[in-house]
Design a protein around this motif. Structure first.
Motif, PDB file in Angstrom:
ATOM      1  N   ARG A   7       0.863  -1.420  -0.186  1.00  0.00           N
ATOM      2  CA  ARG A   7       0.239  -0.009   0.193  1.00  0.00           C
ATOM      3  C   ARG A   7       0.875   1.186  -0.071  1.00  0.00           C
ATOM      4  NH1 ARG A   7      -3.401   2.530   4.511  1.00  0.00           N
ATOM      5  NH2 ARG A   7      -4.412   4.021   3.274  1.00  0.00           N
ATOM      6  N   LEU A   8       2.034   1.266   0.711  1.00  0.00           N
ATOM      7  CA  LEU A   8       2.902   2.261   0.888  1.00  0.00           C
ATOM      8  C   LEU A   8       3.455   2.601  -0.671  1.00  0.00           C
ATOM      9  CD1 LEU A   8       4.280   4.740   2.163  1.00  0.00           C
ATOM     10  CD2 LEU A   8       5.737   3.137   3.180  1.00  0.00           C
ATOM     11  N   THR A   9       3.894   1.619  -0.976  1.00  0.00           N
ATOM     12  CA  THR A   9       4.581   1.462  -2.377  1.00  0.00           C
ATOM     13  C   THR A   9       3.678   2.161  -3.570  1.00  0.00           C
ATOM     14  OG1 THR A   9       6.115  -0.316  -1.851  1.00  0.00           O
ATOM     15  CG2 THR A   9       6.026   0.342  -4.051  1.00  0.00           C
ATOM     16  N   VAL A  10       2.630   1.636  -3.263  1.00  0.00           N
ATOM     17  CA  VAL A  10       1.594   2.183  -4.484  1.00  0.00           C
ATOM     18  C   VAL A  10       0.906   3.785  -4.224  1.00  0.00           C
ATOM     19  CG1 VAL A  10      -0.834   1.965  -5.218  1.00  0.00           C
ATOM     20  CG2 VAL A  10       0.337  -0.051  -5.052  1.00  0.00           C
ATOM     21  N   THR A  11       0.829   3.951  -2.934  1.00  0.00           N
ATOM     22  CA  THR A  11       0.572   5.326  -2.558  1.00  0.00           C
ATOM     23  C   THR A  11       1.635   6.304  -2.965  1.00  0.00           C
ATOM     24  OG1 THR A  11      -0.866   4.625  -0.915  1.00  0.00           O
ATOM     25  CG2 THR A  11      -0.402   6.909  -0.872  1.00  0.00           C
ATOM     26  N   VAL A  12       2.846   5.897  -2.685  1.00  0.00           N
ATOM     27  CA  VAL A  12       4.137   6.777  -2.932  1.00  0.00           C
ATOM     28  C   VAL A  12       3.993   6.655  -4.738  1.00  0.00           C
ATOM     29  CG1 VAL A  12       6.608   6.992  -3.285  1.00  0.00           C
ATOM     30  CG2 VAL A  12       5.241   6.540  -0.874  1.00  0.00           C
ATOM     31  N   GLY A  13       3.925   5.832  -5.209  1.00  0.00           N
ATOM     32  CA  GLY A  13       3.841   5.751  -6.745  1.00  0.00           C
ATOM     33  C   GLY A  13       2.878   6.754  -7.298  1.00  0.00           C
ATOM     34  N   ARG A  14       1.719   6.817  -6.737  1.00  0.00           N
ATOM     35  CA  ARG A  14       0.828   7.695  -7.184  1.00  0.00           C
ATOM     36  C   ARG A  14       1.120   9.237  -7.079  1.00  0.00           C
ATOM     37  NH1 ARG A  14      -4.229   4.155  -4.538  1.00  0.00           N
ATOM     38  NH2 ARG A  14      -4.303   2.832  -6.487  1.00  0.00           N
ATOM     39  N   LEU A  15       1.708   9.445  -5.799  1.00  0.00           N
ATOM     40  CA  LEU A  15       2.355  10.862  -5.587  1.00  0.00           C
ATOM     41  C   LEU A  15       3.333  11.177  -6.560  1.00  0.00           C
ATOM     42  CD1 LEU A  15       2.434  13.314  -3.932  1.00  0.00           C
ATOM     43  CD2 LEU A  15       3.524  12.163  -2.276  1.00  0.00           C
ATOM     44  N   VAL A  16       4.144  10.372  -6.591  1.00  0.00           N
ATOM     45  CA  VAL A  16       5.355  10.501  -7.713  1.00  0.00           C
ATOM     46  C   VAL A  16       4.942  10.939  -9.028  1.00  0.00           C
ATOM     47  CG1 VAL A  16       7.467   9.559  -8.705  1.00  0.00           C
ATOM     48  CG2 VAL A  16       7.195   9.437  -6.327  1.00  0.00           C
ATOM     49  N   GLY A  17       3.873   9.929  -9.244  1.00  0.00           N
ATOM     50  CA  GLY A  17       3.153   9.840 -10.585  1.00  0.00           C
ATOM     51  C   GLY A  17       2.523  11.496 -10.885  1.00  0.00           C
ATOM     52  N   ALA A  90       1.820  -1.826  10.959  1.00  0.00           N
ATOM     53  CA  ALA A  90       1.181  -0.550  11.690  1.00  0.00           C
ATOM     54  C   ALA A  90       1.547   0.665  11.249  1.00  0.00           C
ATOM     55  CB  ALA A  90       0.797  -0.668  12.912  1.00  0.00           C
ATOM     56  N   LEU A  91       2.969   0.909  11.325  1.00  0.00           N
ATOM     57  CA  LEU A  91       3.691   2.057  10.851  1.00  0.00           C
ATOM     58  C   LEU A  91       3.727   2.308   9.298  1.00  0.00           C
ATOM     59  CD1 LEU A  91       5.564   4.202  11.603  1.00  0.00           C
ATOM     60  CD2 LEU A  91       7.638   2.969  11.643  1.00  0.00           C
ATOM     61  N   VAL A  92       4.032   1.241   8.845  1.00  0.00           N
ATOM     62  CA  VAL A  92       3.997   1.307   7.333  1.00  0.00           C
ATOM     63  C   VAL A  92       2.651   1.644   6.804  1.00  0.00           C
ATOM     64  CG1 VAL A  92       4.214   0.101   5.334  1.00  0.00           C
ATOM     65  CG2 VAL A  92       5.922  -0.063   7.091  1.00  0.00           C
ATOM     66  N   ASP A  93       1.620   1.129   7.436  1.00  0.00           N
ATOM     67  CA  ASP A  93       0.017   1.397   6.982  1.00  0.00           C
ATOM     68  C   ASP A  93      -0.201   3.089   7.475  1.00  0.00           C
ATOM     69  OD1 ASP A  93      -2.234   0.646   5.799  1.00  0.00           O
ATOM     70  OD2 ASP A  93      -3.123   0.920   7.972  1.00  0.00           O
ATOM     71  N   GLU A  94       0.271   3.446   8.558  1.00  0.00           N
ATOM     72  CA  GLU A  94       0.327   4.778   9.100  1.00  0.00           C
ATOM     73  C   GLU A  94       0.892   5.692   8.043  1.00  0.00           C
ATOM     74  OE1 GLU A  94       1.553   7.809  12.618  1.00  0.00           O
ATOM     75  OE2 GLU A  94       2.090   5.712  12.676  1.00  0.00           O
ATOM     76  N   ALA A  95       1.950   5.272   7.418  1.00  0.00           N
ATOM     77  CA  ALA A  95       3.014   6.190   6.468  1.00  0.00           C
ATOM     78  C   ALA A  95       2.024   6.361   5.302  1.00  0.00           C
ATOM     79  CB  ALA A  95       4.256   5.605   6.383  1.00  0.00           C
ATOM     80  N   ALA A  96       1.383   5.232   4.809  1.00  0.00           N
ATOM     81  CA  ALA A  96       0.622   4.894   3.469  1.00  0.00           C
ATOM     82  C   ALA A  96      -0.245   6.232   3.722  1.00  0.00           C
ATOM     83  CB  ALA A  96       0.148   3.890   3.080  1.00  0.00           C
ATOM     84  N   GLU A  97      -1.314   6.288   4.841  1.00  0.00           N
ATOM     85  CA  GLU A  97      -2.284   7.094   5.040  1.00  0.00           C
ATOM     86  C   GLU A  97      -1.764   8.667   5.060  1.00  0.00           C
ATOM     87  OE1 GLU A  97      -5.804   8.603   5.210  1.00  0.00           O
ATOM     88  OE2 GLU A  97      -5.298   6.799   4.713  1.00  0.00           O
ATOM     89  N   HIS A  98      -0.465   8.733   5.595  1.00  0.00           N
ATOM     90  CA  HIS A  98       0.072  10.207   5.651  1.00  0.00           C
ATOM     91  C   HIS A  98       0.534  10.621   4.249  1.00  0.00           C
ATOM     92  CE1 HIS A  98       1.877  13.433   8.090  1.00  0.00           C
ATOM     93  NE2 HIS A  98       2.725  13.270   6.979  1.00  0.00           N
ATOM     94  N   VAL A  99       1.188   9.867   3.403  1.00  0.00           N
ATOM     95  CA  VAL A  99       1.323   9.920   2.154  1.00  0.00           C
ATOM     96  C   VAL A  99      -0.064  10.283   1.121  1.00  0.00           C
ATOM     97  CG1 VAL A  99       2.317   9.155  -0.308  1.00  0.00           C
ATOM     98  CG2 VAL A  99       3.613   8.686   2.046  1.00  0.00           C
ATOM     99  N   ARG A 100      -0.816   9.629   1.560  1.00  0.00           N
ATOM    100  CA  ARG A 100      -2.396  10.054   0.712  1.00  0.00           C
ATOM    101  C   ARG A 100      -2.725  11.343   1.084  1.00  0.00           C
ATOM    102  NH1 ARG A 100      -6.872  10.783   1.549  1.00  0.00           N
ATOM    103  NH2 ARG A 100      -6.781  10.349   3.785  1.00  0.00           N
TER     104      ARG A 100
END
Length: 106
Positions: A7-17, A90-100
């Motif tokens: 989820r973090l990888t996908v979310t970061v990929g969307r932001l980078v895109g 849990a931390l990685v999931d929180e990070a994905a939400e923060h990036v979103r």
């Protein structure tokens, strides 16, 4: 079901895109928060780096602000990959939400 790291990888990929093609003037423009977009993304990179340092049990270090804002997507990818490797689910999931949430501000 998607794993937190995925989820973090996908979310970061969307932001980078979203930001990867921006010009310097677009980076300098203010986002929804009124803060320059480059500052917002650098703050996100720092937030992720701090969480990664905590997960690794090492001291937090300041992420350098490079002269060229076009490097921000690469910095984001690197620190997100580190957090995916060292952070718990849990931390990685929180990070994905923060990036979103940051993505929505831009």
């Amino acid at each position: 079901m998607m794993q937190p790291g995925d989820r973090l990888t996908v979310t970061v990929g969307r932001l980078v895109g979203q930001v990867g093609h921006w010009t310097p003037s677009r980076w300098a423009a203010s986002g929804a928060s009124g803060v320059p977009r480059a500052d917002t993304v650098h703050d996100l990179v720092q937030w992720l780096a701090d969480r990664c340092a905590d997960a690794e049990g090492r001291a937090r270090l300041r992420v350098p602000r490079l002269d060229n804002d076009l490097a921000l997507p690469d910095q984001l990818r690197v620190v997100a990959a580190d957090l995916t490797r060292f952070g718990g689910p849990a931390l990685v999931d929180e990070a994905a939400e923060h990036v979103r949430a940051v993505r929505e501000q831009l």
